[in-house]
Design an enzyme around this catalytic site. Structure first.
Site, PDB file in Angstrom:
ATOM      1  N   GLU A  32       1.081  -9.170   8.861  1.00 32.98           N
ATOM      2  CA  GLU A  32       0.511  -7.820   8.935  1.00 32.98           C
ATOM      3  C   GLU A  32       1.149  -7.025  10.067  1.00 32.98           C
ATOM      4  O   GLU A  32       1.427  -5.840   9.908  1.00 32.98           O
ATOM      5  CB  GLU A  32      -1.010  -7.870   9.078  1.00 32.98           C
ATOM      6  CG  GLU A  32      -1.721  -8.268   7.799  1.00 32.98           C
ATOM      7  CD  GLU A  32      -3.231  -8.216   7.906  1.00 32.98           C
ATOM      8  OE1 GLU A  32      -3.769  -7.806   8.965  1.00 32.98           O
ATOM      9  OE2 GLU A  32      -3.890  -8.589   6.916  1.00 32.98           O
ATOM     10  N   ASP A  71      -5.098  -4.065   1.962  1.00 29.37           N
ATOM     11  CA  ASP A  71      -4.422  -4.070   3.264  1.00 29.37           C
ATOM     12  C   ASP A  71      -3.803  -2.721   3.615  1.00 29.37           C
ATOM     13  O   ASP A  71      -3.898  -2.287   4.760  1.00 29.37           O
ATOM     14  CB  ASP A  71      -3.349  -5.159   3.307  1.00 29.37           C
ATOM     15  CG  ASP A  71      -3.954  -6.558   3.314  1.00 29.37           C
ATOM     16  OD1 ASP A  71      -5.049  -6.738   3.873  1.00 29.37           O
ATOM     17  OD2 ASP A  71      -3.315  -7.472   2.763  1.00 29.37           O
ATOM     18  N   LYS A  91      -0.305 -11.107   0.716  1.00 26.63           N
ATOM     19  CA  LYS A  91      -0.869 -12.451   0.513  1.00 26.63           C
ATOM     20  C   LYS A  91       0.249 -13.483   0.532  1.00 26.63           C
ATOM     21  O   LYS A  91       1.360 -13.204   0.098  1.00 26.63           O
ATOM     22  CB  LYS A  91      -1.533 -12.546  -0.870  1.00 26.63           C
ATOM     23  CG  LYS A  91      -2.917 -11.966  -0.950  1.00 26.63           C
ATOM     24  CD  LYS A  91      -3.927 -12.966  -0.447  1.00 26.63           C
ATOM     25  CE  LYS A  91      -5.323 -12.434  -0.511  1.00 26.63           C
ATOM     26  NZ  LYS A  91      -5.947 -12.221   0.762  1.00 26.63           N
TER      27      LYS A  91
END
Length: 147
Positions: A32, A71, A91
């Site tokens: 991320e 996200d 993911k």
């Protein structure tokens, strides 16, 4: 902040591109953080947000409505100069398809199956949401993130 080096809050270099509360941009993994930096620094990304959009979905484990926060929401310009908007979920590749059956403990197999069912319900709701608002829904794994 968080104790782990792979979790914390991100301060954008280009705060004018971020849609949402810039004091609450979290990252829960190094992936991320990598994605935040890419979106923040890429000149073709016009605007972006992280976990700011909520989509209701029916969770298969309790048949109740829950909220799914994809996200990312990204508005970008492609190589031909066209503007697009996408919702993106990050993911691990192994979680982007149904779990394999194998010599796993029953508890592990059950957990993987439940996670898959929940993700599938979230993603189905995201696809419907995107169709309604003329967005594209995409799932990215490490195979796309680190090309």
């Amino acid at each position: 902040g968080y104790a782990s080096k792979n979790q914390g809050f991100y301060t954008p270099r280009n705060p004018e591109k971020y849609v949402g509360d810039i004091s609450k941009i979290r990252f829960m993994s190094s992936w991320e953080l990598h994605m935040h930096k890419f979106l923040d620094g890429n000149p073709n990304v016009l605007r972006w947000s992280s976990e700011e959009i909520k989509i209701p979905y029916v969770k298969p484990t309790d048949n109740k409505i829950h909220q799914y926060y994809p996200d990312y929401w990204v508005q970008f310009i492609d190589k031909d100069g066209n503007t697009h908007q996408e919702l993106i979920e990050v993911k691990p590749d192994e979680q982007t398809r149904p779990p394999k059956k194998g010599r796993k403990k029953k508890a592990t197999q059950l957990r993987e199956n439940l996670n898959w069912a929940i993700n599938e319900a979230k993603w189905k709701s995201a696809v419907q949401f995107c169709a309604k608002y003329n967005l594209k829904f995409r799932i990215l794994s490490e195979k796309q993130l680190f090309k």
